[in-house]
Design a protein around this motif. Structure first.
Motif, PDB file in Angstrom:
ATOM      1  N   GLN B 305       0.801  -1.224   0.000  1.00 18.42           N
ATOM      2  CA  GLN B 305       0.000   0.000   0.000  1.00 18.42           C
ATOM      3  C   GLN B 305       0.840   1.284   0.000  1.00 18.42           C
ATOM      4  O   GLN B 305       0.378   2.317  -0.460  1.00 18.42           O
ATOM      5  CB  GLN B 305      -0.926   0.039   1.230  1.00 18.42           C
ATOM      6  CG  GLN B 305      -2.103  -0.920   1.183  1.00 18.42           C
ATOM      7  CD  GLN B 305      -1.729  -2.318   1.625  1.00 18.42           C
ATOM      8  OE1 GLN B 305      -0.704  -2.529   2.261  1.00 18.42           O
ATOM      9  NE2 GLN B 305      -2.553  -3.294   1.265  1.00 18.42           N
ATOM     10  N   VAL B 306       2.056   1.213   0.577  1.00 19.38           N
ATOM     11  CA  VAL B 306       2.756   2.487   0.794  1.00 19.38           C
ATOM     12  C   VAL B 306       4.152   2.603   0.197  1.00 19.38           C
ATOM     13  O   VAL B 306       4.716   3.706   0.169  1.00 19.38           O
ATOM     14  CB  VAL B 306       2.849   2.824   2.315  1.00 19.38           C
ATOM     15  CG1 VAL B 306       1.462   2.921   2.922  1.00 19.38           C
ATOM     16  CG2 VAL B 306       3.702   1.817   3.055  1.00 19.38           C
ATOM     17  N   ALA B 307       4.715   1.488  -0.291  1.00 24.72           N
ATOM     18  CA  ALA B 307       6.099   1.548  -0.778  1.00 24.72           C
ATOM     19  C   ALA B 307       6.260   2.630  -1.847  1.00 24.72           C
ATOM     20  O   ALA B 307       7.286   3.320  -1.902  1.00 24.72           O
ATOM     21  CB  ALA B 307       6.530   0.187  -1.313  1.00 24.72           C
ATOM     22  N   SER B 308       5.228   2.814  -2.669  1.00 16.72           N
ATOM     23  CA  SER B 308       5.341   3.774  -3.770  1.00 16.72           C
ATOM     24  C   SER B 308       5.508   5.219  -3.274  1.00 16.72           C
ATOM     25  O   SER B 308       6.045   6.064  -3.985  1.00 16.72           O
ATOM     26  CB  SER B 308       4.101   3.682  -4.662  1.00 16.72           C
ATOM     27  OG  SER B 308       2.942   3.953  -3.894  1.00 16.72           O
ATOM     28  N   LEU B 309       5.075   5.479  -2.046  1.00 16.47           N
ATOM     29  CA  LEU B 309       5.210   6.843  -1.514  1.00 16.47           C
ATOM     30  C   LEU B 309       6.670   7.251  -1.343  1.00 16.47           C
ATOM     31  O   LEU B 309       6.998   8.434  -1.269  1.00 16.47           O
ATOM     32  CB  LEU B 309       4.533   6.948  -0.128  1.00 16.47           C
ATOM     33  CG  LEU B 309       3.030   6.732  -0.017  1.00 16.47           C
ATOM     34  CD1 LEU B 309       2.609   6.721   1.444  1.00 16.47           C
ATOM     35  CD2 LEU B 309       2.297   7.822  -0.769  1.00 16.47           C
ATOM     36  N   TYR B 310       7.531   6.238  -1.236  1.00 18.34           N
ATOM     37  CA  TYR B 310       8.922   6.533  -0.877  1.00 18.34           C
ATOM     38  C   TYR B 310       9.897   6.154  -1.976  1.00 18.34           C
ATOM     39  O   TYR B 310      11.091   6.014  -1.736  1.00 18.34           O
ATOM     40  CB  TYR B 310       9.270   5.809   0.438  1.00 18.34           C
ATOM     41  CG  TYR B 310       8.247   6.119   1.513  1.00 18.34           C
ATOM     42  CD1 TYR B 310       8.218   7.370   2.122  1.00 18.34           C
ATOM     43  CD2 TYR B 310       7.267   5.189   1.869  1.00 18.34           C
ATOM     44  CE1 TYR B 310       7.265   7.682   3.078  1.00 18.34           C
ATOM     45  CE2 TYR B 310       6.310   5.487   2.814  1.00 18.34           C
ATOM     46  CZ  TYR B 310       6.307   6.730   3.419  1.00 18.34           C
ATOM     47  OH  TYR B 310       5.357   7.037   4.347  1.00 18.34           O
ATOM     48  N   LYS B 311       9.374   5.984  -3.193  1.00 14.19           N
ATOM     49  CA  LYS B 311      10.213   5.618  -4.318  1.00 14.19           C
ATOM     50  C   LYS B 311      11.322   6.658  -4.493  1.00 14.19           C
ATOM     51  O   LYS B 311      11.074   7.854  -4.477  1.00 14.19           O
ATOM     52  CB  LYS B 311       9.365   5.528  -5.589  1.00 14.19           C
ATOM     53  CG  LYS B 311       9.729   4.312  -6.420  1.00 14.19           C
ATOM     54  CD  LYS B 311       8.723   4.046  -7.511  1.00 14.19           C
ATOM     55  CE  LYS B 311       8.052   2.698  -7.312  1.00 14.19           C
ATOM     56  NZ  LYS B 311       6.703   2.660  -7.864  1.00 14.19           N
ATOM     57  N   GLY B 312      12.552   6.176  -4.627  1.00 10.52           N
ATOM     58  CA  GLY B 312      13.662   7.090  -4.877  1.00 10.52           C
ATOM     59  C   GLY B 312      14.198   7.765  -3.628  1.00 10.52           C
ATOM     60  O   GLY B 312      15.167   8.523  -3.695  1.00 10.52           O
ATOM     61  N   MET B 313      13.582   7.523  -2.492  1.00  4.68           N
ATOM     62  CA  MET B 313      14.086   8.137  -1.258  1.00  4.68           C
ATOM     63  C   MET B 313      15.065   7.189  -0.574  1.00  4.68           C
ATOM     64  O   MET B 313      14.857   5.987  -0.554  1.00  4.68           O
ATOM     65  CB  MET B 313      12.920   8.430  -0.303  1.00  4.68           C
ATOM     66  CG  MET B 313      12.212   9.735  -0.590  1.00  4.68           C
ATOM     67  SD  MET B 313      10.716   9.908   0.425  1.00  4.68           S
ATOM     68  CE  MET B 313      11.371   9.802   2.073  1.00  4.68           C
ATOM     69  N   ASP B 314      16.123   7.741  -0.016  1.00  4.96           N
ATOM     70  CA  ASP B 314      17.060   6.923   0.754  1.00  4.96           C
ATOM     71  C   ASP B 314      16.543   6.812   2.188  1.00  4.96           C
ATOM     72  O   ASP B 314      16.705   7.717   3.001  1.00  4.96           O
ATOM     73  CB  ASP B 314      18.453   7.570   0.733  1.00  4.96           C
ATOM     74  CG  ASP B 314      19.479   6.717   1.479  1.00  4.96           C
ATOM     75  OD1 ASP B 314      19.070   5.707   2.097  1.00  4.96           O
ATOM     76  OD2 ASP B 314      20.668   7.070   1.434  1.00  4.96           O
ATOM     77  N   LEU B 315      15.915   5.665   2.468  1.00  2.00           N
ATOM     78  CA  LEU B 315      15.257   5.525   3.778  1.00  2.00           C
ATOM     79  C   LEU B 315      16.254   5.329   4.918  1.00  2.00           C
ATOM     80  O   LEU B 315      15.875   5.378   6.087  1.00  2.00           O
ATOM     81  CB  LEU B 315      14.253   4.377   3.742  1.00  2.00           C
ATOM     82  CG  LEU B 315      13.076   4.610   2.780  1.00  2.00           C
ATOM     83  CD1 LEU B 315      12.145   3.403   2.748  1.00  2.00           C
ATOM     84  CD2 LEU B 315      12.290   5.863   3.145  1.00  2.00           C
ATOM     85  N   LYS B 316      17.530   5.113   4.561  1.00  2.00           N
ATOM     86  CA  LYS B 316      18.545   5.058   5.623  1.00  2.00           C
ATOM     87  C   LYS B 316      18.841   6.472   6.120  1.00  2.00           C
ATOM     88  O   LYS B 316      19.141   6.674   7.291  1.00  2.00           O
ATOM     89  CB  LYS B 316      19.817   4.391   5.099  1.00  2.00           C
ATOM     90  CG  LYS B 316      19.663   2.886   4.939  1.00  2.00           C
ATOM     91  CD  LYS B 316      20.989   2.167   5.023  1.00  2.00           C
ATOM     92  CE  LYS B 316      20.836   0.684   5.339  1.00  2.00           C
ATOM     93  NZ  LYS B 316      19.819  -0.032   4.544  1.00  2.00           N
TER      94      LYS B 316
END
Lengths: 213, 319
Positions: B305-316
């Motif tokens: 449901q939510v992975a697409s919200l953070y595409k291209g973001m470095d979550l580290k």
């Protein structure tokens, strides 16, 4: 513990202290069977055993100052018992971490010990206690000689400090409880420092370094 | 200790609600009688009826919601006696012990900032929003988790009602500030009032709800009554409780835990087993009621449901 080493009027008091020291552990056992440990029993056991490990470390360190300040010399006979209870609760705390929290997962445990500073500090505190518990018998005091035994047992200062740091480093925002332990430890160690500075060898050293006593 | 099997029976089918409420009333009555006897032996507050005033108000017209997990529900007793709500104290038993002083009526939620129709909602109006039951996993940053049958409405309904301007990029949520009602606020543990925030697309995601109840009934005080945020793919502290203000803003708003310890709690705070808290691991968690730890899932299992919200973001970096 041999009955012969107990001063007679002191016997009952020591027996009472022994029984009282077991109450926290007994309450955990009762709670475990009655469901009285709340929603997260593992966390509750971890916190309780950790707190009492620190409490008994502080009590052990309080014996000498109390003995000097009250003149009640027999208190020294409680010290070994209190120290061993500190070790007892530390062992329960550590086994909770190894068995109940990680269920013998060596990879997870080693990662925690080396990567999480608060667990590193706690492990150091525990390791420093091991030789003290092992040499707590009359036989070992004799074998090492009073002076060397005493020097070895000064490790307890560092063990207690490691324990307090362990607590300080794990809380999220409310530092109140660990700071209480830090304050008590500072008092207990400060007392020793003051005694040491007023002792003849302490005075000499202070005078040499130009610090007024 | 119990080792749970995967759910083949819904826990709602096991115990009828009327039954367990009756049972609870019986236990309360019995324990009041026993309390006198036991008071000397038991820790204070163990039997106290404080915080149990709740239990009567059922919420009506609640539809079965989407995204429900079929995992067994965490027992109501655990949900209402073990949680973090620092406004009532820092011990996880404190919210239940001290939240009796919270007055949830009258209650209003002020909506302001970058919106065309700023307005103040009365709680009764918000309770008329399309309510749904959402059975979500909740993952605390402290590495424990629960399954909670929330009742609430999608935040997007409220957002659409106030018509955000083009400048509205983020939403800030503000918890009640009142040390009289919230004794934990008498100490400067955090910079009160508690503030939280979401990016607009996170707020509009259908998973994001405003919670007004759980287990079929109105929200217990200790869980954030009368209205709170529920964002199931983020650590629990992102879901602000007892909200009085919602502010639409252009810049990323400050958030309480980030202000308290910026290197430990980021603005996003998505559940992420690969990014550890600086002081402890986030790879696994203990589900309340379970003995063994379980692996923590990316985005708490809501990746789809939510992975697409953070595409291209470095979550580290943007933890």
């Amino acid at each position: 513990m041999k009955a012969s080493t107990w001063g007679k009027p002191f016997t009952w008091f020591k027996a009472f202290a022994f029984a009282a020291s077991l109450i926290p552990a007994a309450r955990l056992v009762v709670g475990l069977f009655t469901g009285g440990l709340g929603a997260n029993p593992v966390e509750f056991i971890t916190h309780t055993t950790g707190t009492f490990a620190l409490v008994f470390l502080m009590l052990t360190l309080a014996v000498t100052p109390l003995r000097r300040l009250t003149g009640y010399a027999s208190l020294i006979r409680l010290r070994r018992m209190l120290g061993l209870f500190a070790f007892f609760y530390t062992c329960l705390h550590l086994s909770t971490f190894v068995v109940l929290d990680h269920f013998f997962d060596p990879a997870a445990i080693l990662q925690d010990v080396f990567k999480r500073p608060y667990i590193t500090a706690g492990s150091v505190g525990f390791l420093l206690m091991v030789p003290l518990a092992l040499t707590s018998t009359a036989g070992w005091i004799r074998r090492l000689g009073g002076r060397r035994w005493q020097q070895l047992h000064r490790l307890v200062y560092f063990s207690a400090a490691a324990g307090v740091v362990h607590f300080l480093w794990l809380v999220k925002a409310d530092l109140r409880e660990p700071l209480i332990f830090a304050g008590v430890l500072a008092l207990l160690l400060g007392y020793r420092l003051a005694v040491w500075r007023n002792a003849p060898w302490g005075k000499k050293r202070a005078a040499r370094s130009g610090v007024s006593p | 200790m119990l080792i749970k099997r995967p759910a083949d029976i819904k826990s709602s089918e096991i115990t009828d609600k009327e039954l367990y409420l009756n049972r609870r009333r019986f236990i309360q009555g019995a324990s009041l009688g026993a309390a006198g006897l036991a008071a000397g032996l038991l820790a204070p507050g163990l039997l106290g009826p404080a915080g149990m005033a709740w239990g009567a108000t059922k919420l009506d017209n609640v539809a079965k919601g989407k995204f429900a997990t079929d995992e067994p529900w965490t027992p109501l007793k655990d949900i209402t006696s073990y949680n973090n709500f620092y406004e009532f104290g820092t011990d996880k038993g404190d919210p239940k012990r001290h939240s009796g002083s919270l007055k949830t009526r009258p209650w209003t939620v002020e909506v302001e900032g970058e919106v065309h129709k700023p307005r103040t909602f009365d709680i009764e109006e918000l309770l008329k929003m399309p309510l749904e039951e959402r059975v979500y996993r909740l993952r605390c940053v402290e590495a424990w988790s629960m399954v909670i049958p929330w009742i609430g409405f999608e935040l997007s309904h409220l957002i659409k009602a106030v018509e955000p301007t083009a400048n509205a990029k983020y939403i800030q949520f503000v918890t009640l500030l009142d040390p009289e009602q919230m004794p934990g606020q008498r100490r400067e543990i955090l910079d009160w009032p508690y503030v939280e925030g979401l990016r607009m697309d996170e707020a509009m995601n259908p998973l994001t709800i405003m919670g007004v109840g759980l287990y079929g009934e109105v929200m217990p005080n200790q869980n954030g009554a009368p209205i709170r945020l529920v964002v199931p793919w983020k650590y629990g502290f992102k879901s602000a409780k007892s909200i009085v203000k919602i502010r639409f803003v252009e810049q990323e708003p400050p958030t309480s835990w980030n202000l308290a310890a910026p290197n430990e709690y980021g603005f996003y705070s998505n559940v992420n087993p690969t990014v550890n808290h600086p002081r402890w691991s986030q790879a696994s968690e203990r589900r309340i009621g379970d003995f063994f730890r379980r692996k923590t899932l990316m985005f708490n299992g809501y990746e789809e449901q939510v992975a697409s919200l953070y595409k291209g973001m470095d979550l580290k970096k943007l933890y």
